[in-house]
Structures are given as C-alpha cells and as structure tokens.
Design an enzyme around this catalytic site. Structure first.
Site, PDB file in Angstrom:
ATOM      1  N   TYR A 101       0.867  -1.189   0.000  1.00 41.29           N
ATOM      2  CA  TYR A 101       0.000   0.000   0.000  1.00 41.29           C
ATOM      3  C   TYR A 101       0.896   1.228   0.000  1.00 41.29           C
ATOM      4  CZ  TYR A 101      -3.308   3.490   1.775  1.00 41.29           C
ATOM      5  OH  TYR A 101      -4.083   4.613   1.934  1.00 41.29           O
ATOM      6  N   GLU A 189      -3.536   7.325  -4.327  1.00 38.29           N
ATOM      7  CA  GLU A 189      -3.346   6.073  -3.593  1.00 38.29           C
ATOM      8  C   GLU A 189      -3.132   4.901  -4.541  1.00 38.29           C
ATOM      9  OE1 GLU A 189      -6.148   4.757  -0.155  1.00 38.29           O
ATOM     10  OE2 GLU A 189      -6.636   3.464  -1.850  1.00 38.29           O
TER      11      GLU A 189
END
Ligand code: GDP
Ligand code: MN
Length: 382
Positions: A101, A189
């Site tokens: 992530y 993101e």
C-alpha cells in the site's frame, strides 16, 4: 473530483509510474476484444467511484476472451454503492508475490503532504488501519523540498517492504509525489502496489482525487471532469449554480450563508434528525433562487420534510417569505416545509406565512424539532 481507476492510471503512467497494460470496455464484446489484444490472462475490473470492488466480486480474472466477455456481462449494468457500472477496465493480469500500500494525501494536522506505506496492502487495508495502525508507516513531507531519497528509503524500511524492490519503490514514491503536487491532488493512492513474480513493481489499482478548486489550472484534467460520475443531484445543482452537497438523511435543509446552513445541520442532528443535504442560497434569497433550491432538494426522493432557515440581513424577512410563497405556489409540493426566520423584518415574514401550507417557526431549535417530527410522521404514513 474523483477520477476513475483507468483515468488515474493514465495520469500515473504519464508521470512514469508503471501500470499494467489495459483497455476500457463498455460491452462484453469490447471486453473480449480487449482481452484478445492483450493476450493471456486478464483481469476485468468495474470502473466505479467506490472502493471495495474486489470483495464485491467486481474484479474478476479471466483466462481467455470468452471468459472476459462473461465477466463483463456479469459486471456491466450492475449497481454498486449507488453507482451504475457502465465500463470495465480489461487489464493484463499480474502474477504477484506481494501486495503493498502506498498513498499520498494532505494531512490536516501537520498541514503537509503525508505519505503512507504498508506491507499489508490489498483489500483489507481498512481493517489493517483500524486494528494495527502500526503496520502503516508514515512520512510527513516538507513541501518546500519534497521527499528526500533517504526519507523515502527510511519509510520503505519502516513499512517492511522487501529490500530488493526498495529502489523501484523509491522511484515510484518520487513520481507519486510529483503527480500529487503537479495536479493539485487531494489523494493519490496505490493499493495494491504489486510486486510481480518477475520482481517488477506495478500500480495494480489507483485512487485519485483532484482538488476541484484547482481545476482551472489543469486544462488537461478537464476532460475527466465531464466523465466524473458526480452525484446526479449534485451535478444538477452545479449546473444551476447552487451550492449543494448531498447527504444521506431525510430532512432537506435550505439556508443562507454556509455558516448558518452548517449550524442548521448540527441542530437537526443534535435533535435526532438526519439532514438530507447542505444547500446554501447565499445572500439574496429571492423567489427564483428559493424555487431553484426547493427543486434541487426535492430531486432527492428521500426528503420527507424541508427546513428553510434564513437570517435576514441584507435580505429582508418579508422578501424571503414572498420568495418562498411565490416558489411554492407554483410548485406541486407534498413535503411539509418549515420556515424559520430571524433578523430584518423576520416577524413580518413569518406573519405572511401564517395560514398557508408553510409552517412558520421563530425559534431555530423548535423549527428543527418540528421538521424532524413531520419527517417521522411522513415516514410512519408511508
Ligand atoms: P478494490 O477492491 O476496489 O480496491 O480493487 P483492486 O483493484 O485493488 O483489486 C482488488 C484485489 O483484486 C487486489 O487486491 C488483488 O488481490 C486482486 N487483483 C487485482 N488485479 C489483479 C491482477 O491483475 N491479478 C491478480 N491475480 N489479482 C488481481
Ligand atoms: Mn484497491
């Protein structure tokens, strides 16, 4: 403005962030064609402004074009979290060993860009954030310099990323920061940031949110604006020049001045009600504007009562009352409307509403409670 995954990937790719090759499709046939062109295994991904697609079965692997068409058929036309799925991204499937992530956002506390990294990326990141926040490493970035290489390397080490791909991820982090700053993004993101079996790092998903207020200086992003799947009522309000934000309750709120409207939302919430929207008609609450506001609020079929809260300053209470009366007399409205007024000529205004279908109330708390009560009655009657 939220961008779709495929749009975000186009931009990421322009800045040199590796993304898997892919094609958009709006029909099962187009999905099959895309799969044929890409060759081998593909992943069929619903394009929608909502997360959690993987868990909802909206990300599907296909071994061949026929299967890609089948998946597209199953996904297209479905509704997900209030959005209609009209397109899928058909992408070369990645064989991955790890899902990381990596994200950048504006941190309100430090007023700086914040980069977050975790070795526990993938579909469960929300749960990771909630149950083991220490698994997410953070780097607050000084906007005067941007992230230094050593800071990124340190972040990557703290995140527990595989050291053999650290170099690639430093480069991606630098590029992500450039995209973020140069497009005036609010969020960029990558989840998952995949490490493939060949040891390549690729952005397998992308979430990207650009600050609407900066769009005027990003002509290249305006093409995405048209495609941005806004809330349909918000889009309509936008077209009419009304400041409107859709919320999820059943009490329509109309007020003049952002502060007053926010205060009204709080008042309704405090008294146990749920506001359906934020709507600010601004200074002059003229008849036409009030009509526009009512029309917008009534587009939301969840609305069971409307609370109009006006402070008369420059706008006089009697003018507002006339505006509301004019607007409502020419509209067919079955939803009860509570009108609260204060300030210049408020008493005159409230008096004008007596004996009409409108419900004048002087005290704001009382007005909020009345609107909630009326909404509940309607709910019970339905
Ligand atoms: P989200 O659930 O909406 O965030 O959608 P993602 O694009 O992140 O996909 C969800 C999950 O699907 C990922 O975490 C992966 O586990 C899986 N996935 C996505 N793309 C691929 C791919 O190309 N190959 C494989 N094997 N799995 C994928
Ligand atoms: Mn994802």
């Amino acid at each position: 403005m939220k961008l779709y995954e495929f749009q975000a990937k186009q931009i990421f790719s322009r800045f040199g962030i590796p993304v898997p090759p892919g094609k958009m499709a709006e029909s099962p046939e187009a999905a099959a064609e895309a799969a044929l062109e890409l060759g081998g295994r593909v992943v069929v991904k619903a394009q929608v402004h909502a997360g959690g697609r993987g868990k909802a079965g909206l990300i599907k692997l296909a071994d061949n074009p026929e299967q890609a068409a089948e998946h597209a058929r199953a996904i297209l036309g479905r509704a997900f979290k209030g959005f209609l799925i009209q397109r899928v991204l058909v992408e070369q499937a990645q064989q991955f060993t790890r899902e990381y992530y990596l994200a950048l956002l504006v941190d309100r506390a430090s007023k700086r860009p914040l980069m977050m990294a975790s070795a526990k990326g993938g579909v469960d990141i929300e749960e990771v954030a909630a149950t083991e926040p220490e698994a997410i490493a953070r780097l607050t970035i000084d906007p005067a310099f941007g992230p230094f290489g050593f800071e990124l390397r340190d972040l990557i080490a703290r995140a527990g990323f595989d050291p053999t791909v650290a170099r690639q991820i430093v480069a991606i982090g630098e590029k992500l920061y450039r995209v973020f700053v140069e497009t005036d993004a609010a969020l960029a993101e990558i989840n998952p940031l995949m490490v493939t079996q060949q040891g390549q790092v690729v952005a397998a998903d992308a979430k990207f949110d650009v600050d609407d207020n900066a769009l005027f200086r990003h002509q290249d992003l305006l093409v995405y604006k048209e495609e941005a799947e806004e809330d349909p009522i918000e889009a309509e309000a936008h077209r009419r020049g009304v400041t409107y934000v859709h919320l999820n309750g059943d009490i329509g709120i109309i007020g003049n001045g952002a502060g007053l409207v926010m205060g009204t939302l709080d008042m309704v919430t405090r008294n146990g009600g749920r506001p359906a929207n934020f709507l600010d008609v601004g200074g002059g609450a003229k008849a036409d504007l009030v009509r526009q506001a009512l029309e917008i609020v009534l587009l939301d079929k969840n609305v069971k009562a409307i609370l109009i809260n006006i402070f008369g300053g420059i706008t006089r209470g009697d003018e507002v009352a006339r505006g509301v009366l004019d607007a409502t007399s020419s509209m067919d409205i079955s939803v009860p409307i509570v009108v609260r007024m204060a300030g210049t000529r408020a008493d005159e205004g409230l008096k004008m509403l007596e004996g009409t279908s409108l419900i004048p109330v002087g005290d704001p708390e009382q007005a909020a409670r009345r609107a909630i009560e009326l909404a509940r009655q309607r709910e019970a009657a339905a």
